[in-house]
Design a protein around this motif. Structure first.
Motif, short mmCIF file in Angstrom:
data_model
loop_
_atom_site.label_atom_id
_atom_site.label_comp_id
_atom_site.label_asym_id
_atom_site.label_seq_id
_atom_site.Cartn_x
_atom_site.Cartn_y
_atom_site.Cartn_z
N ALA A 14 1.01 -1.15 0.22
CA ALA A 14 0.06 0.12 0.09
C ALA A 14 0.96 1.29 -0.02
O ALA A 14 2.12 1.53 0.83
N THR A 15 0.55 2.21 -0.69
CA THR A 15 1.47 3.31 -0.92
C THR A 15 0.89 4.63 0.20
O THR A 15 -0.09 4.63 0.02
N VAL A 16 1.86 4.94 0.98
CA VAL A 16 1.62 6.02 1.84
C VAL A 16 1.08 7.35 1.00
O VAL A 16 2.11 7.81 0.21
N ALA A 17 0.15 8.01 1.31
CA ALA A 17 -0.27 9.20 0.61
C ALA A 17 0.39 10.38 1.11
O ALA A 17 0.81 10.59 2.40
N GLY A 18 0.71 11.17 0.32
CA GLY A 18 1.55 12.46 0.81
C GLY A 18 2.84 12.39 0.57
O GLY A 18 3.48 13.47 1.14
N THR A 19 3.43 11.39 0.15
CA THR A 19 4.69 11.20 -0.03
C THR A 19 5.02 11.48 -1.68
O THR A 19 4.31 11.01 -2.62
N SER A 20 6.32 12.05 -2.13
CA SER A 20 6.62 12.23 -3.50
C SER A 20 8.27 12.70 -3.53
O SER A 20 8.62 12.77 -2.44
N GLY A 21 8.59 12.73 -4.98
CA GLY A 21 10.06 13.06 -4.88
C GLY A 21 10.04 14.42 -5.05
O GLY A 21 11.26 14.95 -5.00
N ASP A 22 8.96 15.17 -4.99
CA ASP A 22 9.15 16.72 -5.03
C ASP A 22 9.56 16.94 -3.73
O ASP A 22 8.89 16.64 -2.63
N ALA A 23 10.25 18.18 -3.52
CA ALA A 23 10.42 18.46 -1.95
C ALA A 23 9.45 18.84 -1.11
O ALA A 23 9.16 18.89 0.07
#
Length: 166
Positions: free
Chosen positions: A121-130
């Protein structure tokens, strides 16, 4: 349009895409696809009962207030207790975080070779953008928590599998 203006427009569009991706990832549950060589199981899967920490991690986060609340909860979270509650509730999902690719901290193997019944399951609110400083802090804490949680969950699942073979 100058090259600088095009670059700025592209950067803005990518930022909007990352926000949309972070919001949509709350509902994404990447499961192991069944292969043709694996026999179908007659077992009826139990309904998952996610822990409060898991619910928070999978819920979309749109504002700094959402990230602050998530940070506060993650700061108090106990991965060991959460793994126990998750297994009791039939929830055998590993946590993945978005970076520039999808990363599953604590699991370096091929997702197609996860133990039976384990999904991602993917954690919401995470990204490669700072993102904002709150999103950055959340990214760090979510990755750290996911690594410990995933490691513990996999250990317990493997123990169960070993005990089941005896």
């Amino acid at each position: 349009m100058s090259a600088l203006a095009r670059l700025a427009a592209l950067s803005c569009a990518m930022g909007a895409f990352c926000v949309a991706l972070a919001c949509s990832s709350a509902e994404r549950d990447t499961t192991k696809a069944p292969s043709d060589s694996e026999p179908e199981r007659a077992e009826t899967p139990r309904a998952r009962q996610p822990t409060p920490t898991m619910e928070m991690l999978l819920r979309g986060k749109l504002s700094d207030d959402d990230f602050k609340a998530a940070i506060a909860m993650l700061s108090q979270a106990d991965p060991e207790a959460d793994v126990e509650r998750a297994l009791e509730g039939g929830d055998r999902r590993l946590l993945a975080v978005e970076d520039f690719t999808l990363i599953t901290p604590g699991y370096a193997g091929d997702r197609r070779q996860l133990p039976d019944g384990v999904s991602i399951a993917t954690v919401a609110g995470t990204s490669g953008d700072a993102g904002s400083k709150h999103q950055q802090r959340f990214q760090y804490l979510a990755t750290r928590y996911a690594k410990e949680y995933n490691t513990l969950l996999l250990e317990r699942v493997m123990e169960e599998a070993t005990e089941g073979r005896r």
